[in-house]
Enzyme design. Structure first.
Site, PDB file in Angstrom:
ATOM      1  N   ARG A 238      25.892 -29.220 -11.488  1.00 30.13           N
ATOM      2  CA  ARG A 238      24.728 -29.904 -10.940  1.00 30.13           C
ATOM      3  C   ARG A 238      25.209 -31.160 -10.215  1.00 30.13           C
ATOM      4  O   ARG A 238      26.163 -31.816 -10.636  1.00 30.13           O
ATOM      5  CB  ARG A 238      23.723 -30.284 -12.038  1.00 30.13           C
ATOM      6  CG  ARG A 238      22.923 -29.128 -12.602  1.00 30.13           C
ATOM      7  CD  ARG A 238      21.934 -28.581 -11.575  1.00 30.13           C
ATOM      8  NE  ARG A 238      21.042 -27.565 -12.144  1.00 30.13           N
ATOM      9  CZ  ARG A 238      21.285 -26.263 -12.141  1.00 30.13           C
ATOM     10  NH1 ARG A 238      22.422 -25.815 -11.620  1.00 30.13           N
ATOM     11  NH2 ARG A 238      20.409 -25.414 -12.648  1.00 30.13           N
ATOM     12  N   GLU A 267      18.700 -31.811  -3.276  1.00 29.50           N
ATOM     13  CA  GLU A 267      18.794 -30.491  -2.666  1.00 29.50           C
ATOM     14  C   GLU A 267      17.427 -30.069  -2.142  1.00 29.50           C
ATOM     15  O   GLU A 267      16.432 -30.236  -2.845  1.00 29.50           O
ATOM     16  CB  GLU A 267      19.313 -29.474  -3.682  1.00 29.50           C
ATOM     17  CG  GLU A 267      20.742 -29.757  -4.131  1.00 29.50           C
ATOM     18  CD  GLU A 267      21.292 -28.708  -5.099  1.00 29.50           C
ATOM     19  OE1 GLU A 267      20.538 -27.757  -5.439  1.00 29.50           O
ATOM     20  OE2 GLU A 267      22.449 -28.836  -5.511  1.00 29.50           O
ATOM     21  N   HIS A 286      24.417 -24.426  -2.810  1.00 27.67           N
ATOM     22  CA  HIS A 286      24.070 -24.019  -4.179  1.00 27.67           C
ATOM     23  C   HIS A 286      23.984 -22.494  -4.301  1.00 27.67           C
ATOM     24  O   HIS A 286      22.939 -21.930  -4.645  1.00 27.67           O
ATOM     25  CB  HIS A 286      22.751 -24.665  -4.610  1.00 27.67           C
ATOM     26  CG  HIS A 286      22.627 -24.787  -6.108  1.00 27.67           C
ATOM     27  ND1 HIS A 286      21.965 -25.819  -6.718  1.00 27.67           N
ATOM     28  CD2 HIS A 286      23.087 -24.000  -7.124  1.00 27.67           C
ATOM     29  CE1 HIS A 286      22.007 -25.672  -8.033  1.00 27.67           C
ATOM     30  NE2 HIS A 286      22.693 -24.565  -8.287  1.00 27.67           N
TER      31      HIS A 286
END
Length: 330
Positions: A238, A267, A286
Protein backbone atom coordinates in the site's frame (compact mmCIF):
# COMPACT_ATOMS: atom_id res chain seq x y z
CA UNK A 1 -38.39 -10.68 -1.30
CA UNK A 2 -34.90 -10.95 -2.73
CA UNK A 3 -32.20 -9.11 -0.78
CA UNK A 4 -30.90 -5.99 -2.50
CA UNK A 5 -27.21 -5.63 -3.22
CA UNK A 6 -25.25 -2.77 -4.70
CA UNK A 7 -22.15 -3.49 -6.80
CA UNK A 8 -19.73 -0.60 -7.21
CA UNK A 9 -18.13 -1.65 -10.52
CA UNK A 10 -18.99 -3.54 -13.67
CA UNK A 11 -18.50 -7.30 -13.17
CA UNK A 12 -17.93 -10.32 -15.36
CA UNK A 13 -21.27 -11.61 -16.68
CA UNK A 14 -20.85 -14.98 -14.97
CA UNK A 15 -20.31 -13.40 -11.54
CA UNK A 16 -23.20 -11.01 -12.08
CA UNK A 17 -25.52 -13.87 -13.08
CA UNK A 18 -24.54 -15.74 -9.93
CA UNK A 19 -25.60 -12.79 -7.78
CA UNK A 20 -28.81 -12.24 -9.71
CA UNK A 21 -30.00 -15.81 -9.06
CA UNK A 22 -30.94 -14.93 -5.48
CA UNK A 23 -30.55 -11.15 -5.21
CA UNK A 24 -31.84 -7.94 -6.69
CA UNK A 25 -28.69 -6.37 -8.10
CA UNK A 26 -28.00 -2.71 -8.82
CA UNK A 27 -24.73 -2.10 -10.62
CA UNK A 28 -22.52 0.92 -11.25
CA UNK A 29 -22.02 0.33 -14.96
CA UNK A 30 -18.75 2.21 -15.45
CA UNK A 31 -15.67 0.01 -15.70
CA UNK A 32 -12.97 2.66 -15.58
CA UNK A 33 -14.50 5.25 -13.23
CA UNK A 34 -15.28 4.78 -9.53
CA UNK A 35 -18.81 5.30 -8.31
CA UNK A 36 -19.33 8.92 -7.18
CA UNK A 37 -19.80 9.37 -3.46
CA UNK A 38 -23.28 10.85 -3.85
CA UNK A 39 -24.39 7.85 -5.91
CA UNK A 40 -23.00 5.43 -3.35
CA UNK A 41 -24.74 7.29 -0.52
CA UNK A 42 -28.02 7.10 -2.39
CA UNK A 43 -27.80 3.44 -3.38
CA UNK A 44 -26.60 2.13 -0.03
CA UNK A 45 -29.76 3.33 1.73
CA UNK A 46 -31.74 0.35 0.41
CA UNK A 47 -28.91 -2.17 0.20
CA UNK A 48 -28.74 -5.38 2.23
CA UNK A 49 -25.33 -6.17 0.80
CA UNK A 50 -22.47 -4.14 -0.71
CA UNK A 51 -19.96 -5.53 -3.21
CA UNK A 52 -17.13 -2.98 -3.29
CA UNK A 53 -13.56 -2.30 -4.39
CA UNK A 54 -10.68 -0.58 -2.62
CA UNK A 55 -11.56 2.59 -4.56
CA UNK A 56 -14.58 3.21 -2.31
CA UNK A 57 -14.20 4.88 1.07
CA UNK A 58 -16.55 2.94 3.34
CA UNK A 59 -16.45 5.15 6.42
CA UNK A 60 -18.68 5.63 9.45
CA UNK A 61 -20.60 8.48 7.79
CA UNK A 62 -21.52 6.26 4.85
CA UNK A 63 -22.53 3.36 7.09
CA UNK A 64 -24.90 5.67 8.97
CA UNK A 65 -26.84 5.96 5.72
CA UNK A 66 -27.19 2.16 5.39
CA UNK A 67 -29.81 0.97 7.92
CA UNK A 68 -30.37 -2.36 6.14
CA UNK A 69 -26.77 -3.28 5.37
CA UNK A 70 -25.73 -6.73 6.61
CA UNK A 71 -22.48 -7.42 4.76
CA UNK A 72 -19.70 -5.68 2.84
CA UNK A 73 -17.92 -7.97 0.37
CA UNK A 74 -14.57 -6.41 -0.50
CA UNK A 75 -12.90 -7.38 -3.78
CA UNK A 76 -9.37 -7.17 -2.33
CA UNK A 77 -7.21 -8.53 0.46
CA UNK A 78 -6.51 -5.15 2.06
CA UNK A 79 -9.41 -3.36 3.71
CA UNK A 80 -7.95 -0.14 5.07
CA UNK A 81 -10.58 1.76 3.04
CA UNK A 82 -13.31 0.28 5.25
CA UNK A 83 -13.97 1.47 8.79
CA UNK A 84 -14.00 -1.98 10.40
CA UNK A 85 -14.73 -0.61 13.86
CA UNK A 86 -17.79 1.30 12.64
CA UNK A 87 -19.04 -1.70 10.64
CA UNK A 88 -18.62 -4.01 13.63
CA UNK A 89 -20.45 -1.58 15.91
CA UNK A 90 -23.40 -1.69 13.53
CA UNK A 91 -23.29 -5.49 13.23
CA UNK A 92 -22.17 -5.43 9.59
CA UNK A 93 -19.96 -8.27 8.38
CA UNK A 94 -16.88 -7.36 6.32
CA UNK A 95 -15.14 -9.90 4.09
CA UNK A 96 -12.08 -9.92 1.85
CA UNK A 97 -10.41 -12.23 -0.69
CA UNK A 98 -7.16 -13.58 0.82
CA UNK A 99 -4.99 -16.39 -0.48
CA UNK A 100 -6.12 -16.44 -4.09
CA UNK A 101 -3.87 -13.58 -5.22
CA UNK A 102 -0.69 -14.66 -3.43
CA UNK A 103 1.23 -16.12 -6.35
CA UNK A 104 0.02 -13.55 -8.86
CA UNK A 105 1.09 -10.65 -6.65
CA UNK A 106 4.42 -12.34 -5.93
CA UNK A 107 4.96 -12.68 -9.70
CA UNK A 108 4.30 -8.97 -10.17
CA UNK A 109 6.55 -8.05 -7.23
CA UNK A 110 9.46 -9.96 -8.67
CA UNK A 111 8.78 -8.68 -12.18
CA UNK A 112 8.82 -5.12 -10.85
CA UNK A 113 12.06 -5.82 -9.00
CA UNK A 114 13.71 -7.10 -12.18
CA UNK A 115 12.31 -4.32 -14.38
CA UNK A 116 13.62 -1.70 -11.98
CA UNK A 117 17.00 -3.35 -11.55
CA UNK A 118 17.61 -3.69 -15.29
CA UNK A 119 15.97 -0.38 -16.27
CA UNK A 120 13.55 -2.06 -18.68
CA UNK A 121 11.01 0.76 -18.92
CA UNK A 122 13.71 3.40 -19.29
CA UNK A 123 15.42 1.29 -21.97
CA UNK A 124 12.20 0.75 -23.89
CA UNK A 125 11.48 4.50 -23.85
CA UNK A 126 15.06 5.18 -24.98
CA UNK A 127 14.59 2.91 -27.99
CA UNK A 128 11.13 4.23 -28.91
CA UNK A 129 12.19 7.87 -28.97
CA UNK A 130 15.01 7.07 -31.41
CA UNK A 131 17.86 7.75 -28.98
CA UNK A 132 19.67 4.45 -29.66
CA UNK A 133 22.39 5.25 -32.18
CA UNK A 134 25.20 2.91 -31.08
CA UNK A 135 26.20 0.25 -28.57
CA UNK A 136 28.18 1.50 -25.58
CA UNK A 137 29.75 -0.50 -22.72
CA UNK A 138 27.90 1.35 -19.96
CA UNK A 139 24.71 2.24 -21.83
CA UNK A 140 21.65 1.78 -19.56
CA UNK A 141 23.52 -0.53 -17.20
CA UNK A 142 21.58 -1.72 -14.18
CA UNK A 143 21.95 -3.84 -11.06
CA UNK A 144 22.38 -7.63 -10.91
CA UNK A 145 19.55 -9.63 -9.38
CA UNK A 146 21.09 -13.10 -9.32
CA UNK A 147 23.22 -13.65 -6.23
CA UNK A 148 22.24 -10.35 -4.60
CA UNK A 149 20.61 -9.75 -1.21
CA UNK A 150 16.88 -9.25 -0.76
CA UNK A 151 15.22 -7.85 2.34
CA UNK A 152 11.51 -8.58 2.78
CA UNK A 153 9.53 -6.42 5.21
CA UNK A 154 6.42 -8.44 6.06
CA UNK A 155 6.59 -12.21 5.69
CA UNK A 156 2.97 -13.09 5.08
CA UNK A 157 1.74 -15.31 2.27
CA UNK A 158 3.01 -12.97 -0.44
CA UNK A 159 6.31 -12.39 1.37
CA UNK A 160 6.98 -16.12 1.51
CA UNK A 161 6.05 -16.48 -2.16
CA UNK A 162 8.51 -13.72 -3.10
CA UNK A 163 11.18 -15.44 -0.99
CA UNK A 164 10.66 -18.68 -2.94
CA UNK A 165 11.26 -16.81 -6.19
CA UNK A 166 14.33 -15.13 -4.74
CA UNK A 167 15.89 -18.45 -3.77
CA UNK A 168 15.66 -19.56 -7.41
CA UNK A 169 17.89 -16.55 -8.17
CA UNK A 170 20.34 -17.64 -5.48
CA UNK A 171 19.60 -14.52 -3.45
CA UNK A 172 20.40 -14.19 0.23
CA UNK A 173 17.10 -13.31 1.87
CA UNK A 174 16.63 -11.35 5.08
CA UNK A 175 13.20 -10.72 6.51
CA UNK A 176 11.62 -8.59 9.20
CA UNK A 177 8.20 -9.44 10.57
CA UNK A 178 6.14 -8.86 13.70
CA UNK A 179 6.81 -12.48 14.65
CA UNK A 180 9.58 -14.84 13.62
CA UNK A 181 8.74 -17.76 11.36
CA UNK A 182 11.17 -20.60 12.14
CA UNK A 183 9.49 -23.00 9.73
CA UNK A 184 9.84 -20.57 6.82
CA UNK A 185 13.43 -19.85 7.87
CA UNK A 186 14.24 -23.57 7.67
CA UNK A 187 12.34 -24.29 4.47
CA UNK A 188 13.48 -21.24 2.52
CA UNK A 189 16.83 -20.50 4.15
CA UNK A 190 15.72 -17.10 5.36
CA UNK A 191 17.46 -15.01 7.98
CA UNK A 192 15.46 -12.95 10.48
CA UNK A 193 16.84 -9.55 11.47
CA UNK A 194 15.76 -6.18 12.80
CA UNK A 195 14.65 -3.57 10.31
CA UNK A 196 17.79 -1.45 10.55
CA UNK A 197 20.00 -4.42 9.68
CA UNK A 198 17.73 -5.40 6.80
CA UNK A 199 17.84 -1.90 5.34
CA UNK A 200 21.63 -1.64 5.67
CA UNK A 201 22.44 -5.05 4.21
CA UNK A 202 19.92 -5.46 1.38
CA UNK A 203 20.43 -4.72 -2.30
CA UNK A 204 16.66 -4.88 -2.76
CA UNK A 205 14.02 -4.07 -0.15
CA UNK A 206 10.47 -5.33 -0.77
CA UNK A 207 7.61 -3.93 1.29
CA UNK A 208 4.84 -6.49 1.83
CA UNK A 209 3.13 -5.41 5.05
CA UNK A 210 -0.56 -4.47 5.37
CA UNK A 211 -1.46 -0.82 5.74
CA UNK A 212 -2.39 0.04 9.33
CA UNK A 213 -1.94 3.12 11.52
CA UNK A 214 1.23 1.45 12.78
CA UNK A 215 2.73 0.95 9.29
CA UNK A 216 1.89 4.38 7.88
CA UNK A 217 5.17 5.96 6.71
CA UNK A 218 7.07 2.95 7.98
CA UNK A 219 9.72 3.94 5.45
CA UNK A 220 10.73 7.59 5.81
CA UNK A 221 13.86 9.76 5.79
CA UNK A 222 15.60 7.83 8.58
CA UNK A 223 14.95 4.41 7.04
CA UNK A 224 15.97 5.49 3.53
CA UNK A 225 19.20 6.93 4.95
CA UNK A 226 20.14 3.45 6.18
CA UNK A 227 19.90 1.88 2.72
CA UNK A 228 22.80 1.36 0.35
CA UNK A 229 23.33 3.98 -2.34
CA UNK A 230 22.95 1.15 -4.86
CA UNK A 231 19.77 -0.22 -3.24
CA UNK A 232 16.35 -0.58 -4.86
CA UNK A 233 13.06 -0.18 -2.99
CA UNK A 234 10.00 -2.13 -4.17
CA UNK A 235 6.46 -1.56 -2.90
CA UNK A 236 3.49 -3.69 -3.98
CA UNK A 237 1.62 -3.40 -0.67
CA UNK A 238 0.00 0.00 0.00
CA UNK A 239 1.27 3.45 -0.88
CA UNK A 240 0.95 5.05 2.54
CA UNK A 241 3.60 2.76 3.97
CA UNK A 242 6.26 4.93 2.30
CA UNK A 243 6.68 8.64 2.95
CA UNK A 244 6.61 9.64 -0.71
CA UNK A 245 8.23 13.04 -0.13
CA UNK A 246 11.16 11.38 1.64
CA UNK A 247 11.42 8.81 -1.16
CA UNK A 248 11.43 11.50 -3.85
CA UNK A 249 14.38 13.31 -2.27
CA UNK A 250 16.27 10.06 -1.63
CA UNK A 251 15.94 9.14 -5.31
CA UNK A 252 16.51 12.62 -6.72
CA UNK A 253 19.65 13.11 -4.62
CA UNK A 254 21.02 9.64 -5.38
CA UNK A 255 20.81 8.37 -1.81
CA UNK A 256 19.26 5.16 -3.14
CA UNK A 257 19.52 3.87 -6.69
CA UNK A 258 15.90 3.28 -7.77
CA UNK A 259 12.37 2.36 -6.77
CA UNK A 260 9.62 0.21 -8.24
CA UNK A 261 6.13 1.22 -7.13
CA UNK A 262 2.78 -0.43 -7.82
CA UNK A 263 0.98 1.65 -5.18
CA UNK A 264 0.74 5.28 -4.08
CA UNK A 265 -0.68 7.26 -1.18
CA UNK A 266 -3.23 8.82 -3.52
CA UNK A 267 -4.76 6.58 -6.16
CA UNK A 268 -5.19 7.15 -9.02
CA UNK A 269 -1.87 8.95 -8.80
CA UNK A 270 -1.93 12.54 -10.17
CA UNK A 271 -0.13 12.94 -13.51
CA UNK A 272 2.05 15.68 -11.99
CA UNK A 273 3.20 13.55 -9.05
CA UNK A 274 6.92 14.30 -8.39
CA UNK A 275 7.88 10.61 -8.40
CA UNK A 276 6.64 10.30 -11.99
CA UNK A 277 9.25 12.83 -13.09
CA UNK A 278 12.21 10.68 -12.04
CA UNK A 279 13.90 8.32 -14.53
CA UNK A 280 14.93 5.90 -11.76
CA UNK A 281 11.35 5.05 -10.73
CA UNK A 282 9.27 2.32 -12.37
CA UNK A 283 5.59 2.98 -11.71
CA UNK A 284 2.53 0.79 -12.19
CA UNK A 285 -1.21 1.47 -11.66
CA UNK A 286 -1.83 -0.95 -8.75
CA UNK A 287 -1.88 -4.14 -10.84
CA UNK A 288 -0.40 -6.54 -8.29
CA UNK A 289 -3.17 -9.14 -8.63
CA UNK A 290 -4.11 -8.25 -12.22
CA UNK A 291 -4.09 -11.56 -14.01
CA UNK A 292 -7.32 -12.63 -15.69
CA UNK A 293 -7.53 -15.88 -13.75
CA UNK A 294 -6.86 -14.26 -10.37
CA UNK A 295 -9.22 -11.31 -10.76
CA UNK A 296 -12.08 -13.60 -11.82
CA UNK A 297 -11.39 -15.89 -8.87
CA UNK A 298 -11.32 -12.90 -6.50
CA UNK A 299 -14.71 -11.74 -7.80
CA UNK A 300 -16.11 -15.24 -7.38
CA UNK A 301 -14.87 -15.43 -3.77
CA UNK A 302 -16.31 -11.99 -2.99
CA UNK A 303 -19.65 -13.07 -4.47
CA UNK A 304 -19.65 -16.26 -2.38
CA UNK A 305 -18.85 -14.25 0.75
CA UNK A 306 -21.73 -11.90 0.01
CA UNK A 307 -24.29 -14.60 -0.70
CA UNK A 308 -23.40 -16.64 2.38
CA UNK A 309 -23.62 -13.59 4.61
CA UNK A 310 -27.02 -12.66 3.22
CA UNK A 311 -28.20 -16.24 3.77
CA UNK A 312 -27.38 -15.96 7.49
CA UNK A 313 -24.24 -18.08 7.22
CA UNK A 314 -20.75 -17.10 8.34
CA UNK A 315 -18.64 -16.27 5.26
CA UNK A 316 -15.27 -18.04 5.08
CA UNK A 317 -13.29 -14.79 4.79
CA UNK A 318 -14.85 -12.76 7.58
CA UNK A 319 -12.61 -9.89 8.70
CA UNK A 320 -14.63 -9.08 11.84
CA UNK A 321 -15.64 -12.48 13.26
CA UNK A 322 -17.12 -10.84 16.34
CA UNK A 323 -20.15 -10.11 14.16
CA UNK A 324 -22.40 -13.18 14.21
CA UNK A 325 -24.00 -13.77 10.84
CA UNK A 326 -27.21 -14.91 12.53
CA UNK A 327 -27.57 -11.53 14.19
CA UNK A 328 -27.58 -9.69 10.83
CA UNK A 329 -31.10 -10.88 9.98
CA UNK A 330 -32.85 -7.67 10.70
Amino acid sequence: MKPKIYVTRKLNEGILAKLEETCEVTLWEEENLPVPREVLEREIREADGLFCLLTEQIDAALLEKAPRLKIIANLAVGYNHIDIEAATAKGIMVTNTPGVLTETTADLTFALLMATARRLVESSDYLRRGAWVTWSPMLLTGQDVYGSTLGIIGLGRIGEAVARRAKAFDMKVYYHNRTRKPEAEEQLGLEYCDMATLLRESDFVCILVPYTPGTRHLIGHNELALMKQSAILINTSRGGIIDETALYYALAEGKIWAAGLDVFEQEPVPANHPLLTLPNVVTLPHIGSASIKTRLRMADIAADNLLKGLAGLTPPNLVNPQVDARDTKR
